[in-house]
Design a protein around this motif. Sequence first.
Motif, PDB file in Angstrom:
ATOM      1  N   LYS A 218      44.442  34.843  62.561  1.00 19.96           N
ATOM      2  CA  LYS A 218      43.484  33.959  61.783  1.00 19.96           C
ATOM      3  C   LYS A 218      42.891  34.501  60.606  1.00 19.96           C
ATOM      4  N   ARG A 219      43.497  35.417  59.691  1.00 19.08           N
ATOM      5  CA  ARG A 219      42.781  36.010  58.644  1.00 19.08           C
ATOM      6  C   ARG A 219      43.488  36.137  57.336  1.00 19.08           C
ATOM      7  N   ILE A 220      42.798  35.927  56.456  1.00 21.04           N
ATOM      8  CA  ILE A 220      43.556  36.305  55.148  1.00 21.04           C
ATOM      9  C   ILE A 220      42.871  37.464  54.393  1.00 21.04           C
ATOM     10  N   TYR A 221      43.769  38.307  53.998  1.00 25.11           N
ATOM     11  CA  TYR A 221      43.380  39.666  53.404  1.00 25.11           C
ATOM     12  C   TYR A 221      43.603  39.522  51.845  1.00 25.11           C
ATOM     13  N   VAL A 222      42.247  39.780  51.267  1.00 24.63           N
ATOM     14  CA  VAL A 222      42.249  39.707  49.787  1.00 24.63           C
ATOM     15  C   VAL A 222      42.231  41.007  49.185  1.00 24.63           C
ATOM     16  N   LYS A 223      43.603  41.270  48.484  1.00 26.63           N
ATOM     17  CA  LYS A 223      43.797  42.391  47.985  1.00 26.63           C
ATOM     18  C   LYS A 223      44.282  42.405  46.524  1.00 26.63           C
ATOM     19  N   ARG A 224      44.817  41.245  46.089  1.00 29.06           N
ATOM     20  CA  ARG A 224      45.370  41.003  44.825  1.00 29.06           C
ATOM     21  C   ARG A 224      44.891  40.159  43.990  1.00 29.06           C
ATOM     22  N   SER A 225      45.052  40.169  42.859  1.00 29.54           N
ATOM     23  CA  SER A 225      44.780  38.734  41.838  1.00 29.54           C
ATOM     24  C   SER A 225      45.822  38.808  40.755  1.00 29.54           C
ATOM     25  N   LEU A 226      45.956  37.644  40.495  1.00 30.31           N
ATOM     26  CA  LEU A 226      46.786  37.378  38.894  1.00 30.31           C
ATOM     27  C   LEU A 226      45.669  37.761  37.808  1.00 30.31           C
ATOM     28  N   LYS A 227      46.269  38.551  36.848  1.00 30.56           N
ATOM     29  CA  LYS A 227      45.433  38.907  35.997  1.00 30.56           C
ATOM     30  C   LYS A 227      46.278  38.950  34.499  1.00 30.56           C
ATOM     31  N   ARG A 228      45.425  38.926  33.237  1.00 29.65           N
ATOM     32  CA  ARG A 228      45.887  38.742  31.989  1.00 29.65           C
ATOM     33  C   ARG A 228      46.097  39.942  31.482  1.00 29.65           C
ATOM     34  N   SER A 229      46.974  40.294  30.775  1.00 25.88           N
ATOM     35  CA  SER A 229      46.909  41.592  29.834  1.00 25.88           C
ATOM     36  C   SER A 229      46.737  41.374  28.586  1.00 25.88           C
ATOM     37  N   GLU A 230      46.531  42.215  27.679  1.00 22.33           N
ATOM     38  CA  GLU A 230      46.104  42.311  26.204  1.00 22.33           C
ATOM     39  C   GLU A 230      47.026  41.191  25.499  1.00 22.33           C
ATOM     40  N   GLU A 231      48.084  41.139  25.928  1.00 23.08           N
ATOM     41  CA  GLU A 231      49.501  40.722  25.116  1.00 23.08           C
ATOM     42  C   GLU A 231      49.313  38.910  25.856  1.00 23.08           C
ATOM     43  N   ASN A 232      48.477  38.590  26.610  1.00 26.75           N
ATOM     44  CA  ASN A 232      48.221  37.338  27.084  1.00 26.75           C
ATOM     45  C   ASN A 232      49.374  36.965  28.072  1.00 26.75           C
ATOM     46  N   ASN A 233      49.827  38.066  28.692  1.00 31.53           N
ATOM     47  CA  ASN A 233      51.002  38.078  29.753  1.00 31.53           C
ATOM     48  C   ASN A 233      50.117  38.017  31.034  1.00 31.53           C
ATOM     49  N   TYR A 234      50.932  37.448  32.205  1.00 27.48           N
ATOM     50  CA  TYR A 234      50.058  37.555  33.559  1.00 27.48           C
ATOM     51  C   TYR A 234      50.760  38.329  34.584  1.00 27.48           C
ATOM     52  N   HIS A 235      50.056  38.914  35.371  1.00 30.89           N
ATOM     53  CA  HIS A 235      51.014  39.960  36.408  1.00 30.89           C
ATOM     54  C   HIS A 235      50.010  39.984  37.555  1.00 30.89           C
ATOM     55  N   ILE A 236      50.637  40.345  38.743  1.00 28.85           N
ATOM     56  CA  ILE A 236      49.694  40.471  40.022  1.00 28.85           C
ATOM     57  C   ILE A 236      49.460  41.949  40.095  1.00 28.85           C
ATOM     58  N   ALA A 237      48.247  42.104  40.301  1.00 33.02           N
ATOM     59  CA  ALA A 237      47.855  43.438  40.180  1.00 33.02           C
ATOM     60  C   ALA A 237      46.654  43.608  41.450  1.00 33.02           C
ATOM     61  N   ASP A 238      46.595  44.888  42.101  1.00 32.96           N
ATOM     62  CA  ASP A 238      45.480  45.011  42.975  1.00 32.96           C
ATOM     63  C   ASP A 238      44.204  44.911  42.504  1.00 32.96           C
ATOM     64  N   LEU A 239      43.004  44.685  43.266  1.00 33.09           N
ATOM     65  CA  LEU A 239      41.752  44.314  42.961  1.00 33.09           C
ATOM     66  C   LEU A 239      41.291  45.661  42.698  1.00 33.09           C
ATOM     67  N   LYS A 240      40.267  46.022  41.739  1.00 37.01           N
ATOM     68  CA  LYS A 240      39.707  47.085  41.321  1.00 37.01           C
ATOM     69  C   LYS A 240      38.157  47.361  42.020  1.00 37.01           C
ATOM     70  N   ASN A 241      37.556  46.265  42.089  1.00 39.81           N
ATOM     71  CA  ASN A 241      36.434  46.347  42.746  1.00 39.81           C
ATOM     72  C   ASN A 241      36.398  46.325  44.442  1.00 39.81           C
ATOM     73  N   ASN A 242      35.686  47.350  44.916  1.00 43.85           N
ATOM     74  CA  ASN A 242      35.727  47.475  46.522  1.00 43.85           C
ATOM     75  C   ASN A 242      35.198  46.413  47.281  1.00 43.85           C
ATOM     76  N   SER A 243      34.197  45.701  46.680  1.00 44.26           N
ATOM     77  CA  SER A 243      33.572  44.591  47.314  1.00 44.26           C
ATOM     78  C   SER A 243      34.377  43.312  47.327  1.00 44.26           C
ATOM     79  N   SER A 244      35.387  43.285  46.327  1.00 45.89           N
ATOM     80  CA  SER A 244      36.365  42.006  46.341  1.00 45.89           C
ATOM     81  C   SER A 244      37.316  42.303  47.509  1.00 45.89           C
ATOM     82  N   TYR A 245      37.904  43.377  47.865  1.00 44.75           N
ATOM     83  CA  TYR A 245      38.729  43.783  49.028  1.00 44.75           C
ATOM     84  C   TYR A 245      38.036  43.125  50.137  1.00 44.75           C
ATOM     85  N   ARG A 246      38.418  42.350  50.830  1.00 44.03           N
ATOM     86  CA  ARG A 246      37.923  41.758  52.036  1.00 44.03           C
ATOM     87  C   ARG A 246      38.986  40.908  53.069  1.00 44.03           C
TER      88      ARG A 246
END
Length: 390
Positions: A218-246
Motif C-alpha cells: 500500500k505505497r506509491i513511490y514518486v520517482k518520475r514527473s511529466l516535464k516540458r522541454s524547451e521545444e514545448n514538448n513533454y516527456h517523462i523524466a526522473d526527478l532531480k531533487n532528492n527531497s521529491s523522491y519519496r
Amino acid sequence: MKGHIEKRGNKYSFVIDIGRDPVTKKRKQKRVSGFTSEKKARAAMNEMIVELNRGGYVEPTTETLGDYLDNWLEHKRKRVVHSTYLHYKGNINNHIKPAIGEIRVHELNARQVQRFYDSLLDNKLSERSVHHIHRILSNALDYGAKLGDINKNVAKAAEPARVRKKEMEYWPIESLSKFINDTRNEKFFIAWYIASFTGMRQGEVLGLKWDCVDFSNKRIYVKRSLKRSEENNYHIADLKNNSSYRSISISDSDVFELKKHLNEQKRIKMNAGDSYIDNNLVVATGIGTHVLPSNLGRAFRRAIKRSKVNKIRFHDLRHTHASMLFALGVHPKIVQERLGHSSIQVTLDTYSHMLPNMQEAVAESLESAFKNQQENKNVSSDFVSDVTNP
C-alpha cells in the motif's frame, strides 16, 4: 605589496606590483589612472592594496551582464529541473537582458538595479514577477561573488516589490467529498483522486507508472514527473531533487480505486488493439500516451462546473490534501514527507495559516487530559476515604 604614484600632465595615476605571472614568471603590475589629485590617487591605491591583500579585489573585465547571465544559465541547466531552468531563461531573456544586459557586469551598481525594478513595476509587471526576477538576478550575482568572478552582489542592496501574500485556495473536506462522488465516471477521475489523497504534484501524477504502485505494501513511490522541454514538448523524466523522491502510504480505499482504474485501463487497451502504445502510465490517453497538463486542466475545470463546487486549480488539490492532514493533527514532518518539500521549514512557511487550528486542538486536548487526570485523582481519593472510614 607596494605601489607608487605617478603624475602625467594634470592627472595622477598609481601603479601596484601584484607579483609575478605563475606561467611566464614576469613581473605583473596594475595601473589605474585618471585622478585629479595625488590625495585621491593615494587613497584609491591604498584601498586597492587592502583589497588585494585580503583577496577581495577582482580584476574588471569587459563581460556584459547579458553574457554573464548566459554562462550562469548554462551552469544551472545541469543542476535544476528543466521547468525551473525555463523559468530562469524566460525572465532573463524577456526582462533582464533587454533592460540592463549591455552593462558591463563589473560596472553594474545597486542604483541601476533599483531603477530596473522600478521600471518593471511602472510597466505594470506584477509584484510577484518582479520578486522572481530579483531572486534570479541575485542568485546569479551571488554565484559570481562566491567564485571571485565579481566583487559583490549589488542586487542585495536593491529593494524589489513587496509581494502581498496570496490567499491559498483549497476545498474543505465536504467539497472534496462531493466532487469525488460527482466525478467518478469522468475520464481523468483517477488523476484528481490521486492528487487529493496523496498530495502529489500534477507533473508527478501524470508521470506515475504502474511499477511505482505497490498494492501489497500500500505505497506509491514518486520517482518520475511529466516535464516540458524547451521545444514545448513533454516527456517523462526522473526527478532531480532528492527531497521529491519519496514513498507515500495509501489507504485500502486508494488501493481499491487504483485497481478499479487498472482494470478499466486493461479493457481500453484490449479494445484499442495495436494502436495502443503501452507506456505503463497510470494516467494515460485512450491510446496509452501521456496526458497533457492543458488537457487535464480543461477536464478538471469542466468537472468542477458540473459538480458546482468552488473553483480551484488542479495544484490546489495539493493544498487540500495538506489542509486535511493538519485538520487531523498530523505532525508537520509527516506532511513535509508526503508533499516532498525540501525541508520542514518550507512546509511551515507555506501552511502557517493552518497551524492556528492545530494550536486550538492542542489546547483543547491538554485541557481534556488535565480534567481527566483531576477526575481520576478525585475518584481515587474518594475510594481511599471510603476504605479508611467504613
